[in-house]
Design a protein around this motif. Structure first.
Motif, PDB file in Angstrom:
ATOM      1  N   ASP A 182      -3.910  -1.237  -4.613  1.00 33.89           N
ATOM      2  CA  ASP A 182      -4.028   0.213  -4.536  1.00 33.89           C
ATOM      3  C   ASP A 182      -2.985   0.788  -3.580  1.00 33.89           C
ATOM      4  O   ASP A 182      -2.981   0.495  -2.390  1.00 33.89           O
ATOM      5  CB  ASP A 182      -5.432   0.614  -4.066  1.00 33.89           C
ATOM      6  CG  ASP A 182      -6.496   0.293  -5.102  1.00 33.89           C
ATOM      7  OD1 ASP A 182      -6.188   0.442  -6.300  1.00 33.89           O
ATOM      8  OD2 ASP A 182      -7.601  -0.115  -4.727  1.00 33.89           O
ATOM      9  N   THR A 195       0.802  -1.227   0.000  1.00 40.57           N
ATOM     10  CA  THR A 195       0.000   0.000   0.000  1.00 40.57           C
ATOM     11  C   THR A 195       0.835   1.277   0.000  1.00 40.57           C
ATOM     12  O   THR A 195       0.287   2.365  -0.109  1.00 40.57           O
ATOM     13  CB  THR A 195      -0.936   0.036   1.227  1.00 40.57           C
ATOM     14  OG1 THR A 195      -0.148  -0.057   2.422  1.00 40.57           O
ATOM     15  CG2 THR A 195      -1.930  -1.114   1.176  1.00 40.57           C
ATOM     16  N   SER A 196       2.158   1.149   0.125  1.00 38.92           N
ATOM     17  CA  SER A 196       2.995   2.343   0.132  1.00 38.92           C
ATOM     18  C   SER A 196       4.350   2.046  -0.502  1.00 38.92           C
ATOM     19  O   SER A 196       4.834   0.913  -0.442  1.00 38.92           O
ATOM     20  CB  SER A 196       3.185   2.872   1.553  1.00 38.92           C
ATOM     21  OG  SER A 196       3.906   1.940   2.342  1.00 38.92           O
ATOM     22  N   ASN A 231      -5.351   6.605  -5.161  1.00 34.21           N
ATOM     23  CA  ASN A 231      -5.492   6.937  -3.738  1.00 34.21           C
ATOM     24  C   ASN A 231      -4.379   7.829  -3.210  1.00 34.21           C
ATOM     25  O   ASN A 231      -4.402   8.228  -2.048  1.00 34.21           O
ATOM     26  CB  ASN A 231      -5.545   5.658  -2.898  1.00 34.21           C
ATOM     27  CG  ASN A 231      -6.821   4.866  -3.138  1.00 34.21           C
ATOM     28  OD1 ASN A 231      -7.843   5.422  -3.496  1.00 34.21           O
ATOM     29  ND2 ASN A 231      -6.754   3.560  -2.971  1.00 34.21           N
ATOM     30  N   VAL A 232      -3.413   8.142  -4.056  1.00 33.08           N
ATOM     31  CA  VAL A 232      -2.319   9.033  -3.650  1.00 33.08           C
ATOM     32  C   VAL A 232      -2.786  10.475  -3.799  1.00 33.08           C
ATOM     33  O   VAL A 232      -3.159  10.912  -4.889  1.00 33.08           O
ATOM     34  CB  VAL A 232      -1.061   8.787  -4.502  1.00 33.08           C
ATOM     35  CG1 VAL A 232       0.004   9.844  -4.219  1.00 33.08           C
ATOM     36  CG2 VAL A 232      -0.503   7.396  -4.232  1.00 33.08           C
ATOM     37  N   ASN A 246      -1.453   3.861  -1.480  1.00 38.27           N
ATOM     38  CA  ASN A 246      -1.998   5.056  -0.834  1.00 38.27           C
ATOM     39  C   ASN A 246      -0.987   6.183  -0.686  1.00 38.27           C
ATOM     40  O   ASN A 246      -1.366   7.338  -0.541  1.00 38.27           O
ATOM     41  CB  ASN A 246      -2.533   4.698   0.564  1.00 38.27           C
ATOM     42  CG  ASN A 246      -3.643   3.682   0.511  1.00 38.27           C
ATOM     43  OD1 ASN A 246      -4.525   3.763  -0.341  1.00 38.27           O
ATOM     44  ND2 ASN A 246      -3.606   2.705   1.397  1.00 38.27           N
ATOM     45  N   SER A 247       0.297   5.843  -0.684  1.00 43.50           N
ATOM     46  CA  SER A 247       1.303   6.877  -0.463  1.00 43.50           C
ATOM     47  C   SER A 247       2.630   6.495  -1.106  1.00 43.50           C
ATOM     48  O   SER A 247       2.931   5.316  -1.293  1.00 43.50           O
ATOM     49  CB  SER A 247       1.508   7.123   1.033  1.00 43.50           C
ATOM     50  OG  SER A 247       2.047   5.972   1.663  1.00 43.50           O
TER      51      SER A 247
END
Length: 239
Positions: free
Chosen positions: A81, A60-61, A111-112, A83-84
């Motif tokens: 997905d 996720t990152s 999602n970023v 996120n960061s």
């Protein structure tokens, strides 16, 4: 191919396994790595061998400096997905193709919302990256290039964008004509040496525009603003 075994456990405990190799024995070279779980900071920083990276759907990152100066990297595939992304995550790497979980090509993951400092700095082979609506901030030198070129395919910035960092789009030749109403801050040299802009219209009223925000934008001759003369100081902000 004949299946030799099926296991419910990860192939290693390190959060990665090799999916593409070249040679054998002491001469084996790793060309492709698949990651799962939480990737390790700087894992491929400075790597000159890896061509391809895959992130499974539990990643996720992307940690800071993860791909920094990975000069052989061509392709990155995400199955989940993200996120960061960390600072300097892709700085100076040679990636030319990023594939998302729905097979989208060269899109910032949906999602970023923040592109941190130097994240895509000097990614000279990534010449059609798309910024989605939902991105709120772009950090210092996030997309800056050492020489004049193009990484961003957008002709308009995301309508959600609020803050543009110092030298964020340095040397990027983006043919912008409008500045979104959401923009509140444009920092020093944000669009340094963008020759592609000729006319720019502000749709809203930022609270802060650096007096060098458009430094050396030598073809930017007309700036339209929806506020009274002098309401935001420093015009034409280096243009």
């Amino acid at each position: 191919a004949k299946i030799k075994s099926i296991s419910s456990k990860p192939p290693t405990e390190r959060g990665e396994f090799y999916h593409l190799t070249e040679g054998s024995g002491s001469n084996i070279k790793v060309k492709g790595i698949t990651f799962y779980g939480t990737p390790v900071k700087k894992r491929l920083s400075g790597d000159t061998q890896i061509n391809e990276v895959v992130f499974l759907n539990d990643v996720t990152s992307i940690p800071e400096y993860f791909f920094s100066n990975a000069t052989s990297l061509n392709k990155i595939t995400f199955y989940g997905d993200v996120n960061s992304m960390g600072q300097y995550a892709f700085r100076g790497c040679s990636v030319s193709e990023i594939i998302g979980p729905n097979k989208e090509i060269n899109n910032i993951p949906k999602n970023v919302t923040s592109i941190p400092n130097y994240c895509f700095n000097n990614c000279v082979n990534l010449n059609n990256l798309t910024l989605h609506d939902g991105i709120i901030s772009v950090g210092d030198e996030a997309f800056s290039l050492n020489g004049v070129g193009t990484t961003i395919s957008n002709t308009e910035l995301p309508e959600s964008l609020q803050t543009i960092g110092g030298m964020a789009f340095k040397n990027q030749q983006i043919q912008l004509t409008k500045m979104p109403a959401s923009i509140t801050t444009i920092n020093a040299g944000a669009f340094y040496q963008n020759y592609a802009m000729t006319t720019l219209t502000f749709k809203g009223k930022p609270t802060t525009i650096s007096n060098t925000a458009f430094q050396y934008c030598n073809n930017l001759r007309t700036i339209n603003v929806p506020w009274a003369s002098g309401a935001v100081s420093g015009a034409p902000w280096g243009a």
